[in-house]
Design a protein around this motif. Structure first.
Motif, PDB file in Angstrom:
ATOM      1  N   UNK A  22     -11.303 -15.016 -69.503  1.00 50.11           N
ATOM      2  CA  UNK A  22     -10.810 -15.015 -70.889  1.00 50.11           C
ATOM      3  C   UNK A  22      -9.346 -15.433 -70.979  1.00 50.11           C
ATOM      4  N   UNK A  23      -8.501 -14.910 -70.109  1.00 43.11           N
ATOM      5  CA  UNK A  23      -7.081 -15.241 -70.158  1.00 43.11           C
ATOM      6  C   UNK A  23      -6.818 -16.696 -69.790  1.00 43.11           C
ATOM      7  N   UNK A  24      -7.653 -17.247 -68.902  1.00 41.85           N
ATOM      8  CA  UNK A  24      -7.442 -18.625 -68.453  1.00 41.85           C
ATOM      9  C   UNK A  24      -8.164 -19.645 -69.320  1.00 41.85           C
ATOM     10  N   UNK A  25      -8.940 -19.201 -70.310  1.00 42.37           N
ATOM     11  CA  UNK A  25      -9.671 -20.124 -71.168  1.00 42.37           C
ATOM     12  C   UNK A  25     -10.854 -20.768 -70.482  1.00 42.37           C
ATOM     13  N   UNK A  26     -11.485 -20.048 -69.545  1.00 40.77           N
ATOM     14  CA  UNK A  26     -12.568 -20.619 -68.755  1.00 40.77           C
ATOM     15  C   UNK A  26     -13.907 -19.940 -68.987  1.00 40.77           C
ATOM     16  N   UNK A  27     -14.038 -19.146 -70.035  1.00 39.34           N
ATOM     17  CA  UNK A  27     -15.289 -18.413 -70.261  1.00 39.34           C
ATOM     18  C   UNK A  27     -16.446 -19.319 -70.645  1.00 39.34           C
ATOM     19  N   UNK A  37     -11.019 -28.532 -60.641  1.00 36.79           N
ATOM     20  CA  UNK A  37     -11.573 -28.471 -61.985  1.00 36.79           C
ATOM     21  C   UNK A  37     -13.026 -27.977 -61.922  1.00 36.79           C
ATOM     22  N   UNK A  38     -13.650 -27.811 -63.096  1.00 38.49           N
ATOM     23  CA  UNK A  38     -14.997 -27.252 -63.157  1.00 38.49           C
ATOM     24  C   UNK A  38     -15.864 -28.025 -64.138  1.00 38.49           C
ATOM     25  N   UNK A  39     -17.096 -28.271 -63.739  1.00 39.10           N
ATOM     26  CA  UNK A  39     -18.096 -28.814 -64.656  1.00 39.10           C
ATOM     27  C   UNK A  39     -19.238 -27.817 -64.720  1.00 39.10           C
ATOM     28  N   UNK A  40     -19.623 -27.433 -65.945  1.00 42.16           N
ATOM     29  CA  UNK A  40     -20.630 -26.408 -66.155  1.00 42.16           C
ATOM     30  C   UNK A  40     -21.825 -27.022 -66.873  1.00 42.16           C
ATOM     31  N   UNK A  41     -23.008 -26.896 -66.278  1.00 41.11           N
ATOM     32  CA  UNK A  41     -24.224 -27.384 -66.928  1.00 41.11           C
ATOM     33  C   UNK A  41     -24.832 -26.275 -67.776  1.00 41.11           C
ATOM     34  N   UNK A  42     -25.465 -26.686 -68.889  1.00 37.95           N
ATOM     35  CA  UNK A  42     -25.962 -25.726 -69.867  1.00 37.95           C
ATOM     36  C   UNK A  42     -27.304 -26.188 -70.434  1.00 37.95           C
ATOM     37  N   UNK A  43     -27.929 -25.278 -71.168  1.00 44.84           N
ATOM     38  CA  UNK A  43     -29.159 -25.618 -71.872  1.00 44.84           C
ATOM     39  C   UNK A  43     -28.892 -26.720 -72.881  1.00 44.84           C
ATOM     40  N   UNK A  44     -27.768 -26.654 -73.540  1.00 48.31           N
ATOM     41  CA  UNK A  44     -27.285 -27.749 -74.382  1.00 48.31           C
ATOM     42  C   UNK A  44     -25.773 -27.831 -74.224  1.00 48.31           C
ATOM     43  N   UNK A  98     -16.756 -29.552 -69.460  1.00 51.05           N
ATOM     44  CA  UNK A  98     -15.799 -29.959 -68.433  1.00 51.05           C
ATOM     45  C   UNK A  98     -14.508 -29.174 -68.660  1.00 51.05           C
ATOM     46  N   UNK A  99     -14.130 -28.383 -67.671  1.00 53.63           N
ATOM     47  CA  UNK A  99     -12.924 -27.563 -67.749  1.00 53.63           C
ATOM     48  C   UNK A  99     -11.878 -28.129 -66.798  1.00 53.63           C
ATOM     49  N   UNK A 100     -10.796 -28.643 -67.352  1.00 49.85           N
ATOM     50  CA  UNK A 100      -9.706 -29.182 -66.545  1.00 49.85           C
ATOM     51  C   UNK A 100      -8.737 -28.064 -66.173  1.00 49.85           C
ATOM     52  N   UNK A 101      -8.389 -28.011 -64.915  1.00 51.28           N
ATOM     53  CA  UNK A 101      -7.470 -26.989 -64.424  1.00 51.28           C
ATOM     54  C   UNK A 101      -6.032 -27.402 -64.723  1.00 51.28           C
ATOM     55  N   UNK A 102      -5.407 -26.679 -65.638  1.00 50.23           N
ATOM     56  CA  UNK A 102      -4.017 -26.945 -66.009  1.00 50.23           C
ATOM     57  C   UNK A 102      -3.094 -25.826 -65.548  1.00 50.23           C
ATOM     58  N   UNK A 103      -3.507 -25.097 -64.517  1.00 49.99           N
ATOM     59  CA  UNK A 103      -2.713 -23.961 -64.050  1.00 49.99           C
ATOM     60  C   UNK A 103      -1.401 -24.428 -63.434  1.00 49.99           C
ATOM     61  N   UNK A 104      -0.408 -23.567 -63.502  1.00 48.47           N
ATOM     62  CA  UNK A 104       0.860 -23.800 -62.819  1.00 48.47           C
ATOM     63  C   UNK A 104       1.293 -22.499 -62.164  1.00 48.47           C
ATOM     64  N   UNK A 105       2.508 -22.481 -61.641  1.00 48.99           N
ATOM     65  CA  UNK A 105       2.984 -21.301 -60.921  1.00 48.99           C
ATOM     66  C   UNK A 105       3.113 -20.081 -61.817  1.00 48.99           C
ATOM     67  N   UNK A 152      -7.183 -23.186 -68.047  1.00 46.89           N
ATOM     68  CA  UNK A 152      -8.174 -24.254 -68.063  1.00 46.89           C
ATOM     69  C   UNK A 152      -8.319 -24.757 -69.493  1.00 46.89           C
ATOM     70  N   UNK A 153      -8.506 -26.072 -69.625  1.00 46.72           N
ATOM     71  CA  UNK A 153      -8.690 -26.671 -70.942  1.00 46.72           C
ATOM     72  C   UNK A 153     -10.073 -27.304 -71.007  1.00 46.72           C
TER      73      UNK A 153
END
Length: 544
Positions: A102-107, A127-134, A138-145, A150-151
């Motif tokens: 939730x805090x990272x925007x990756x839910x 980064x992450x790609x998530x497959x779904x029923x529909x 695509x979640x791009x990792x924008x993390x820093x120190x 994730x966006x």
């Protein structure tokens, strides 16, 4: 062994790697380290096929701190299709795992199926790609120190797949230095067109299976500087009739230096596309992987790729439904395969099971690849039908006897004594102690994290960083020369069942304390030799 492997490598005199004397032992530590969220996957009766699928996850190093974090994909229900969101478990070492999604925007949202992790934009993070029923994500990792972030860049990246997607794999099929994406489509699903529990299986009323639904097409998405373009037609993969795809794998089948593409299909023939300079040719039939050895289509679920018989040509394993075997295709010269399942000792034990996840790994550090298979039935009604089948099933660990034949290990702590309805499995060293542990995603249940207390002896872990190649070095092939033998591994992004395993490469060494050399063939075609790397540690190799 091939002379190109030994060129620049001076072998030392060391004893051959031996099988360990320790007894197999795995301990489920999921609850103690905080992996307690329960998966949502439809109702308890599984009235529709979508309720029996899903159960994927991905290992990744989201912060670049050298340990494995975990993305766990959640499902939903027909009444609440948006679901409760996925988990991004940050590995905090001795403190366990913390869900920072939730805090990272990756839910994410929706009915999730699986995930693949890769650095698709070559910026140095996962980064992450998530497959779904529909509507895949695509979640791009924008993390820093300062902050994990994730966006959701699905629309920005040009991805629009409003169909039921399952397996996903990243690979640089056109050799331009960035990672492209293949997404398996499963079926066209709608509750308005299907009766709940609308068919029968072994005397029980069960959900309508895939052959009662139209198959959904797959998609090959070419990466053009971070934006994806559907290249299914132009690259030649759209010329086949759609299958019920569940797993995709970008690997170099014919050892010619580029990645080919294998797709495991459920109840329809598998696909094998040979990469001919950025254009794919369907060679499924002539390569011998479209069907099993009995000449019929099988229910392909998960895939595993590795050199099980030690001949330096990786082999292919596909898991299947009950009353069938998990097929081991042994590679032959020239890119063809032979079904050697029964000869390898993998036939009889799988017949009562429904296999999903498939994770190869040297779990005992004796220098060969063992095999873990996650099992779980799809029909809870099967127990009431008096067939002798069970809904929750034991997972299976097969020990490689050193010659490509396997022995099913008896009850192992954390495996056979804890029955669940398992789906995806991932091999990875979550605690960085040098051996491969196992993560198992369980349907409508908490996951299992099986800590490896079996492995003894020495090991070598390798991380690759591409410069001319894609930064993940996906598609690279590694050889380690040690103890009078050669081991081979490939860098893969997306495998098993709806999952993505440890991005690092692991070699077991047993009693051997000196590695003669590590040879890397990069996706760019370059060859790099690391002489006498130190053992019992993770080594990072940057493309020279």
């Amino acid at each position: 062994m091939a002379m190109w492997i030994l060129s620049g490598c001076s072998p030392q005199t060391e004893p051959e790697i031996k099988r360990p004397d320790s007894a197999p032992s795995f301990v489920d530590v999921a609850e103690s380290v905080g992996l307690t969220r329960v998966h949502t996957g439809g109702g308890p009766e599984k009235e529709y096929i979508v309720e029996a699928k899903g159960g994927g996850a991905a290992f990744l190093d989201l912060e670049g701190d050298g340990d494995l974090d975990l993305y766990w994909v959640n499902g939903a229900t027909l009444e609440h299709p948006q679901g409760a969101g996925n988990a991004l478990y940050r590995n905090d070492g001795d403190a366990g795992f913390t869900d920072v999604a939730p805090a990272a925007g990756a839910s994410g949202s929706g009915w999730g199926m699986g995930a693949a992790s890769a650095d698709y934009d070559n910026d140095g993070d996962a980064d992450l790609f998530v497959t779904c029923l529909t509507d895949d994500i695509l979640l791009r990792n924008d993390s820093d120190a300062e902050k994990l972030a994730f966006a959701d860049v699905t629309a920005e990246a040009g991805i629009h797949l409003p169909r039921w997607s399952t397996g996903a794999a990243f690979g640089d099929y056109d050799g331009d230095g960035d990672l492209d994406l293949y997404v398996s489509g499963y079926a066209e699903f709608s509750v308005e067109r299907i009766r709940p529990l609308g068919t029968r299986w072994r005397g029980a009323d069960v959900f309508v299976g895939p052959v009662g639904l139209p198959a959904a097409p797959d998609a090959l998405l070419r990466n053009d500087d971070g934006r994806f373009v559907d290249a299914s037609d132009t690259a030649g993969v759209a010329g086949v009739d759609p299958g019920y795809g569940l797993a995709a794998l970008f690997v170099d089948i014919d050892d010619d230096g580029d990645v080919d593409l294998f797709v495991a299909n459920d109840s329809t023939p598998n696909f094998l596309f040979s990469n001919e300079v950025g254009h794919f040719v369907d060679v499924s039939l002539e390569a011998g992987v479209a069907y099993g050895g009995r000449g019929r289509a099988q229910a392909g679920m998960g895939v595993a790729w590795g050199d099980f018989d030690g001949d330096l040509q990786p082999d292919l394993l596909v898991t299947h439904f009950e009353n069938d075997y998990n097929t081991l295709y042994r590679s032959q010269v020239g890119g063809s395969f032979a079904d050697v399942t029964l000869l390898a000792g993998l036939g009889v034990e799988a017949f009562p099971m429904v296999g999903f996840g498939a994770s190869p790994g040297d779990f005992d550090h004796d220098g060969d690849l063992d095999l873990f298979v996650a099992n779980g039935h799809v029909h809870p009604q099967i127990e009431r039908a008096g067939t002798g089948s069970s809904y929750a099933q034991p997972n299976q660990l097969y020990e490689n006897l050193g010659d490509g034949t396997f022995e099913l290990l008896g009850p192992v702590s954390g495996l056979a004594d804890d029955l669940r309805v398992s789906r995806g499995s991932l091999a990875g060293d979550y605690d960085n102690d040098g051996d491969l542990d196992l993560f198992v995603h369980n349907l409508n249940d908490r996951p299992s994290l099986l800590r490896n207390d079996w492995a003894r002896g020495h090991w070598l872990g390798v991380s690759l960083t591409g410069t001319r190649s894609n930064r993940d070095a996906a598609g690279a092939r590694l050889h380690v020369v040690a103890g009078g033998r050669v081991q081979v591994r490939d860098v893969i992004r997306g495998s098993s069942y709806l999952g993505s395993e440890d991005p690092r490469i692991h070699f077991g060494l047993g009693e051997v304390t000196v590695v003669d050399c590590l040879v890397v063939r990069w996706p760019s075609g370059r060859r790099q030799v690391v002489v006498s790397p130190a053992v019992d540690r993770y080594l990072t190799v940057v493309e020279d």
